[in-house]
Motif scaffolding. Sequence first.
Motif, PDB file in Angstrom:
ATOM      1  N   ARG A   1      -1.485 -25.480  17.675  1.00  0.00           N
ATOM      2  CA  ARG A   1      -0.369 -25.121  16.526  1.00  0.00           C
ATOM      3  C   ARG A   1       0.259 -23.816  16.741  1.00  0.00           C
ATOM      4  NH1 ARG A   1      -1.527 -25.352  10.106  1.00  0.00           N
ATOM      5  NH2 ARG A   1       0.496 -24.263   9.557  1.00  0.00           N
ATOM      6  N   GLU A   2      -0.890 -23.024  17.016  1.00  0.00           N
ATOM      7  CA  GLU A   2      -0.570 -21.618  17.242  1.00  0.00           C
ATOM      8  C   GLU A   2       0.379 -21.331  18.324  1.00  0.00           C
ATOM      9  OE1 GLU A   2      -3.857 -22.313  14.791  1.00  0.00           O
ATOM     10  OE2 GLU A   2      -3.650 -22.803  17.037  1.00  0.00           O
ATOM     11  N   ALA A   3       0.277 -22.155  19.543  1.00  0.00           N
ATOM     12  CA  ALA A   3       1.300 -21.928  20.544  1.00  0.00           C
ATOM     13  C   ALA A   3       2.436 -22.777  20.325  1.00  0.00           C
ATOM     14  CB  ALA A   3       0.608 -22.435  21.791  1.00  0.00           C
ATOM     15  N   ALA A   4       2.431 -23.676  19.603  1.00  0.00           N
ATOM     16  CA  ALA A   4       3.754 -24.350  19.404  1.00  0.00           C
ATOM     17  C   ALA A   4       4.607 -23.573  18.114  1.00  0.00           C
ATOM     18  CB  ALA A   4       3.398 -25.765  18.886  1.00  0.00           C
ATOM     19  N   THR A   5       4.126 -23.028  17.303  1.00  0.00           N
ATOM     20  CA  THR A   5       4.771 -22.436  16.460  1.00  0.00           C
ATOM     21  C   THR A   5       5.076 -20.915  16.745  1.00  0.00           C
ATOM     22  OG1 THR A   5       2.765 -21.933  15.162  1.00  0.00           O
ATOM     23  CG2 THR A   5       4.036 -23.963  14.674  1.00  0.00           C
ATOM     24  N   ALA A   6       4.455 -20.506  17.963  1.00  0.00           N
ATOM     25  CA  ALA A   6       5.014 -19.054  18.185  1.00  0.00           C
ATOM     26  C   ALA A   6       6.351 -18.825  18.242  1.00  0.00           C
ATOM     27  CB  ALA A   6       4.422 -18.612  19.885  1.00  0.00           C
ATOM     28  N   ASP A   7       6.747 -17.523  18.064  1.00  0.00           N
ATOM     29  CA  ASP A   7       8.227 -16.942  18.049  1.00  0.00           C
ATOM     30  C   ASP A   7       9.091 -17.334  19.190  1.00  0.00           C
ATOM     31  OD1 ASP A   7      10.667 -15.884  16.708  1.00  0.00           O
ATOM     32  OD2 ASP A   7      10.001 -14.042  17.385  1.00  0.00           O
ATOM     33  N   VAL A   8      10.365 -17.680  19.232  1.00  0.00           N
ATOM     34  CA  VAL A   8      10.962 -17.804  20.450  1.00  0.00           C
ATOM     35  C   VAL A   8      11.503 -16.351  20.568  1.00  0.00           C
ATOM     36  CG1 VAL A   8      13.101 -18.932  21.338  1.00  0.00           C
ATOM     37  CG2 VAL A   8      11.688 -20.254  19.898  1.00  0.00           C
ATOM     38  N   MET A   9      11.099 -15.909  21.670  1.00  0.00           N
ATOM     39  CA  MET A   9      11.545 -14.562  22.241  1.00  0.00           C
ATOM     40  C   MET A   9      12.967 -14.229  22.770  1.00  0.00           C
ATOM     41  SD  MET A   9       8.845 -13.309  20.809  1.00  0.00           S
ATOM     42  CE  MET A   9       9.154 -11.462  21.284  1.00  0.00           C
ATOM     43  N   ARG A  10      13.374 -15.376  23.638  1.00  0.00           N
ATOM     44  CA  ARG A  10      14.642 -15.428  24.277  1.00  0.00           C
ATOM     45  C   ARG A  10      15.286 -16.804  24.041  1.00  0.00           C
ATOM     46  NH1 ARG A  10      15.779 -16.179  29.904  1.00  0.00           N
ATOM     47  NH2 ARG A  10      13.590 -16.726  30.134  1.00  0.00           N
ATOM     48  N   PRO A  11      16.045 -16.864  22.951  1.00  0.00           N
ATOM     49  CA  PRO A  11      16.587 -17.845  22.547  1.00  0.00           C
ATOM     50  C   PRO A  11      17.564 -18.700  23.689  1.00  0.00           C
ATOM     51  CG  PRO A  11      16.803 -16.637  20.984  1.00  0.00           C
ATOM     52  CD  PRO A  11      16.358 -15.859  22.017  1.00  0.00           C
ATOM     53  N   VAL A  12      17.752 -19.663  23.896  1.00  0.00           N
ATOM     54  CA  VAL A  12      18.851 -20.291  25.040  1.00  0.00           C
ATOM     55  C   VAL A  12      20.216 -20.185  24.211  1.00  0.00           C
ATOM     56  CG1 VAL A  12      19.765 -22.569  25.907  1.00  0.00           C
ATOM     57  CG2 VAL A  12      17.274 -22.122  25.907  1.00  0.00           C
ATOM     58  N   GLU A  13      21.206 -19.768  25.000  1.00  0.00           N
ATOM     59  CA  GLU A  13      22.640 -19.381  24.738  1.00  0.00           C
ATOM     60  C   GLU A  13      23.063 -20.731  24.803  1.00  0.00           C
ATOM     61  OE1 GLU A  13      25.445 -18.768  23.155  1.00  0.00           O
ATOM     62  OE2 GLU A  13      24.439 -17.160  23.319  1.00  0.00           O
ATOM     63  N   LEU A  14      23.850 -21.223  23.895  1.00  0.00           N
ATOM     64  CA  LEU A  14      24.218 -22.705  23.558  1.00  0.00           C
ATOM     65  C   LEU A  14      25.852 -22.716  24.257  1.00  0.00           C
ATOM     66  CD1 LEU A  14      23.183 -24.501  20.267  1.00  0.00           C
ATOM     67  CD2 LEU A  14      22.318 -24.442  22.577  1.00  0.00           C
ATOM     68  N   PHE A  15      26.317 -21.664  24.024  1.00  0.00           N
ATOM     69  CA  PHE A  15      27.821 -21.454  24.498  1.00  0.00           C
ATOM     70  C   PHE A  15      27.769 -21.997  25.975  1.00  0.00           C
ATOM     71  CE2 PHE A  15      31.481 -19.546  26.332  1.00  0.00           C
ATOM     72  CZ  PHE A  15      32.438 -20.221  25.701  1.00  0.00           C
ATOM     73  N   ASN A  16      26.925 -21.402  26.873  1.00  0.00           N
ATOM     74  CA  ASN A  16      26.954 -21.545  28.299  1.00  0.00           C
ATOM     75  C   ASN A  16      26.707 -23.140  28.477  1.00  0.00           C
ATOM     76  OD1 ASN A  16      27.428 -18.918  28.713  1.00  0.00           O
ATOM     77  ND2 ASN A  16      25.239 -18.353  28.793  1.00  0.00           N
ATOM     78  N   ALA A  17      25.878 -23.711  27.900  1.00  0.00           N
ATOM     79  CA  ALA A  17      25.447 -24.995  28.046  1.00  0.00           C
ATOM     80  C   ALA A  17      26.600 -25.937  27.462  1.00  0.00           C
ATOM     81  CB  ALA A  17      24.221 -25.559  27.516  1.00  0.00           C
ATOM     82  N   GLN A  18      27.317 -25.678  26.499  1.00  0.00           N
ATOM     83  CA  GLN A  18      28.160 -26.536  25.887  1.00  0.00           C
ATOM     84  C   GLN A  18      29.761 -26.303  26.116  1.00  0.00           C
ATOM     85  OE1 GLN A  18      27.269 -26.488  21.539  1.00  0.00           O
ATOM     86  NE2 GLN A  18      24.975 -27.602  22.193  1.00  0.00           N
TER      87      GLN A  18
END
Length: 573
Positions: A309-326
């Motif tokens: 649980r602790e590892a799953a809910t850890a903060d997302v430090m470097r979010p994926v940029e959706l514009f590049n993907a979409q």
Amino acid sequence: MKPLSFAPLFALLLGCCAAAAAQPNIVIRPQKSGEEKFDEARFLVIRPNGKPPSLSAPTLATPALPAKTSAPAGALQVPPPGAPKLDADVAFEYWFAAGVDGQRIGYVQWGAKATKKSGRDLLVGVKYQKFTVSRFGERVGQWAEESSVESPAGTVFLTGMRQGIGHNQALVLNGTVEGKTLKVTGEGAAKGASDTPWPEGVVGCVREPALFKEKPLKPGESFDYPSYIGVINRVVKMTVTLEAEETAALWAKEPARKLLRYVSKMEPVGTFKLPPATTWVDAETFEPLKMEFDFPGFGGKVTFLRTTREAATADVMRPVELFNAQSVRLDREIPGIHGRKSVVYKVSAPKDDDAGTLFPADARQAVKNLDARAKTFELSVSASHGPARGAPAQPAPGTEFTASNYFINWDNGGVKAHAAAATRGLPAAATDWDKAAAVERWVNRNMKAFEFSQAMATADNVAKTLSGDCTEYAMLSAAMCRAVGVPARTVLGLVYAPAKDGKPYLAYHMWFEVFAEGQWLPLDATLGLGGVGPGHLKIADHSWHDEKTFAPLLPVLRVLSAKPAMNVVTVEP
């Protein structure tokens, strides 16, 4: 099994349940704060074990990982789940870290509890998702929840979804199974949601992970099961095939274990097909440990890996940029494209089985020179800046383009006031086009642009905040037009977006169309140009009539999955 995340553009649904008056009501709530009060004699309030953190709570620190790992490049690096610590009434509880090509995007909690009500044994399952991504550099939280109430044998009694769509706003649909029908109700503005057929044997989120053990297969064998996809409010057939038995290590510095590798495929919904998902389960316990599928909407391979649980809910430090993907890259710039007359694009869509139908034909765009074998065609797109003289009249629109509905809800004080302000000062003889153009100008001048934290808020919510991105601009504009009697609908498609390196993008976008002087005519309040140029490529339009789900977005997901490549052929000044 079906992918835990259904699609990136609508942040995935999932839900909350309530029952019919004929039996005790069952309400599932993950949090205590701010919830309504229930009469315990009539309601059974159930909270999943290990409730997810509040969306407004401080994020958790990233857990320490081994300095050196043997994980392959791009793999999620999280600790293995370890021995489960469950309460006596907890049937199972899984935590998955979610990532794209090894880059974390969030987590999924999937669990079930046993309970009793009026001497009746019940199982309550909840699947909760929280993703953090980036849109133009701004962190965006996407959350959703689905749940079901089932018998120990797997019969589904209740199912539903709850999904954040705007500031302090969620889309909530509740379902009660009555014979061969799921009676669907919505909260607030979602009241009146459509019922949907409910075939025998629909599998809910409690029974779903047990299917691997229930239905033993040999490599190459398959089984089917019906599954309810709440985000589109439909039951679809899933086909699961055991591809192979293998030995592999899923976590860094962990010994290899025996695994069963399954592939799940969803039947098409119209012309849309969810990408196949691969699931690895433990060969001894049959518990799901890892799921993976390719989804262009997130820009790569999406992975869900079991962990603590602790590892799953850890903060997302470097979010994926959706514009590049979409977005789709063009081969060259088109200066002043929104003022041009027309552009012809060469499109290659190798991942689609019927490439020529990706983009519809209408008064301003047409598919030409289709090579079905090579899956290529030319798309000719023209500008439109108001009614065209001599154009043939189109069929008059139905009442679904003027009525107030869940998303384009104009019958409220906020939308009506803005519509009145937008059209104030127009002459008594003003045409429907005059009114629509005035709405486009007003929304363009009064909304706060480039605020990307909302999934797709309803028009009344946008009227209060006057903020959002293209979806909010389009929903409010269409609602304001309907409020002054002009038929309107939203349009999904691509729009030209310049880039610093000289190779522009075609970015996924929403604008709106109005019916005036016998023609459907486009407008875009994000630009406010009194129409659109050949840089707007239409994928689909929708009235959103009687729609409480994100099913109208499926054509966009189809284009995303097709991975189109586009080049400029000709440009008319």
